[in-house]
Design an enzyme around this catalytic site. Structure first.
Site, short mmCIF file in Angstrom:
data_model
loop_
_atom_site.label_atom_id
_atom_site.label_comp_id
_atom_site.label_asym_id
_atom_site.label_seq_id
_atom_site.Cartn_x
_atom_site.Cartn_y
_atom_site.Cartn_z
N HIS A 221 0.82 -1.21 0.00
CA HIS A 221 0.00 0.00 0.00
C HIS A 221 0.86 1.26 0.00
CE1 HIS A 221 -3.46 2.54 0.79
NE2 HIS A 221 -2.61 3.24 1.53
N HIS B 174 3.17 6.20 -1.94
CA HIS B 174 3.78 7.36 -1.29
C HIS B 174 5.31 7.30 -1.39
CE1 HIS B 174 0.03 8.83 0.41
NE2 HIS B 174 -0.25 7.59 0.73
N LYS C 205 -4.67 10.84 -8.28
CA LYS C 205 -4.49 11.00 -6.83
C LYS C 205 -4.50 12.51 -6.60
CE LYS C 205 -2.55 9.36 -2.77
NZ LYS C 205 -2.72 8.14 -2.02
#
Length: 290
Positions: free
Chosen positions: A161, A177, A223
């Site tokens: 993730h 990220h 995003k």
């Protein structure tokens, strides 16, 4: 969502120690160059239409030879390939991949930075002092598979993730990220950088900033804003978020801390004994008031 706590002196000191020990952090302008371009506009959550305020990629140059010559990056990059993008699609973990997960953990635990994080966690009573048990703890936090999508099998883990990114119901991007994954996906034409996010004209970021809030699309999904460290080593991010994760039992933890010149909000959500998500949000830098 719980309100942000301000990091206490002890935690602030520990995270800044990690920052100073990050000898594998790349140097902006030398080891890599970025091009920030325009400030991204507002995109509603769930919308996949974003005006492109950045015609060129975010990364103009990354010294890949340097990346591949550093063990922790080398193993990290091999892990990025191992995950299926969609949540709800069961991950199959081959013995080769299990070995790669282990190699990555072995490599990061050998760094001075991770040793320092380990000492801090042992002192706080949050980690076993035995290195083998500590590695198992890291494995559970980052690599244990769990159900993110209720309808499917074990389709996610913290590492996937946070560092790799996933698509939720094929509608929106969650996670992603990490700057190395961003760079590699951008290079392969899967990521399109749309611009940096900033509140007003006073807080325009610099191209040597090590933390940015970005807007981008990945394989067509937008995003609206994602916080990301830039240039830091994989072991730095794993150590930092492991500490925040273990120092709290809340489902969602948010800590405001000054690391080097950056005032950050560090957000960690838990999924049982594992990390559900973790990311930095840049609040201010160089004493720029955001």
């Amino acid at each position: 969502m719980s309100r942000s706590q301000k990091a206490d002196q002890d935690l602030t000191k520990a995270l800044n120690q990690l920052w100073h020990l990050d000898k594998n952090r790349l140097r902006p302008g030398t080891d890599y160059r970025i091009s920030l371009q325009g400030k991204a506009g507002y995109v509603a959550q769930g919308s996949n239409v974003a005006r492109d305020r950045a015609k060129a990629p975010l990364f103009t140059y990354v010294n890949e030879d340097k990346l591949k010559s550093i063990k922790t990056y080398e193993y990290f990059i091999s892990l990025l390939d191992n995950y299926e993008m969609s949540t709800g699609v069961s991950e199959t973990v081959t013995s080769e991949e299990l070995k790669e997960n282990k190699l990555f953990i072995d490599a990061i635990v050998e760094t001075d930075l991770m040793k320092c994080a380990h000492q801090y966690l042992v002192k706080k009573g949050k980690s076993p002092s035995d290195p083998g048990q500590f590695k198992r703890q890291l494995y559970d936090i980052w690599f244990r598979l769990y159900h993110r999508d209720r309808s499917g099998g074990e389709d996610s883990c913290g590492f996937e993730h946070v560092f790799v990114g996933e698509a939720k119901y094929g509608q929106e991007i969650i996670g992603l990220h990490n700057w190395v994954q961003f760079y590699l996906q951008e290079k392969h034409g899967h990521v399109d950088y749309k611009g940096y996010k900033a509140r007003d004209n006073k807080d325009t970021p610099d191209e040597d900033d090590h933390v940015l809030n970005l807007q981008f699309s990945w394989k067509g999904l937008v995003k609206p804003v994602g916080g990301s460290f830039i240039g830091v080593s994989p072991e730095f991010e794993v150590a930092l978020f492991t500490i925040i994760f273990l120092m709290s039992t809340e489902k969602m933890t948010s800590v405001v801390v000054k690391v080097d010149e950056y005032v950050l909000e560090l957000v960690v959500c838990r999924h049982g004994r594992s990390i559900g998500t973790s990311y930095p949000k840049l609040l201010s830098s160089n004493n720029r008031d955001l």
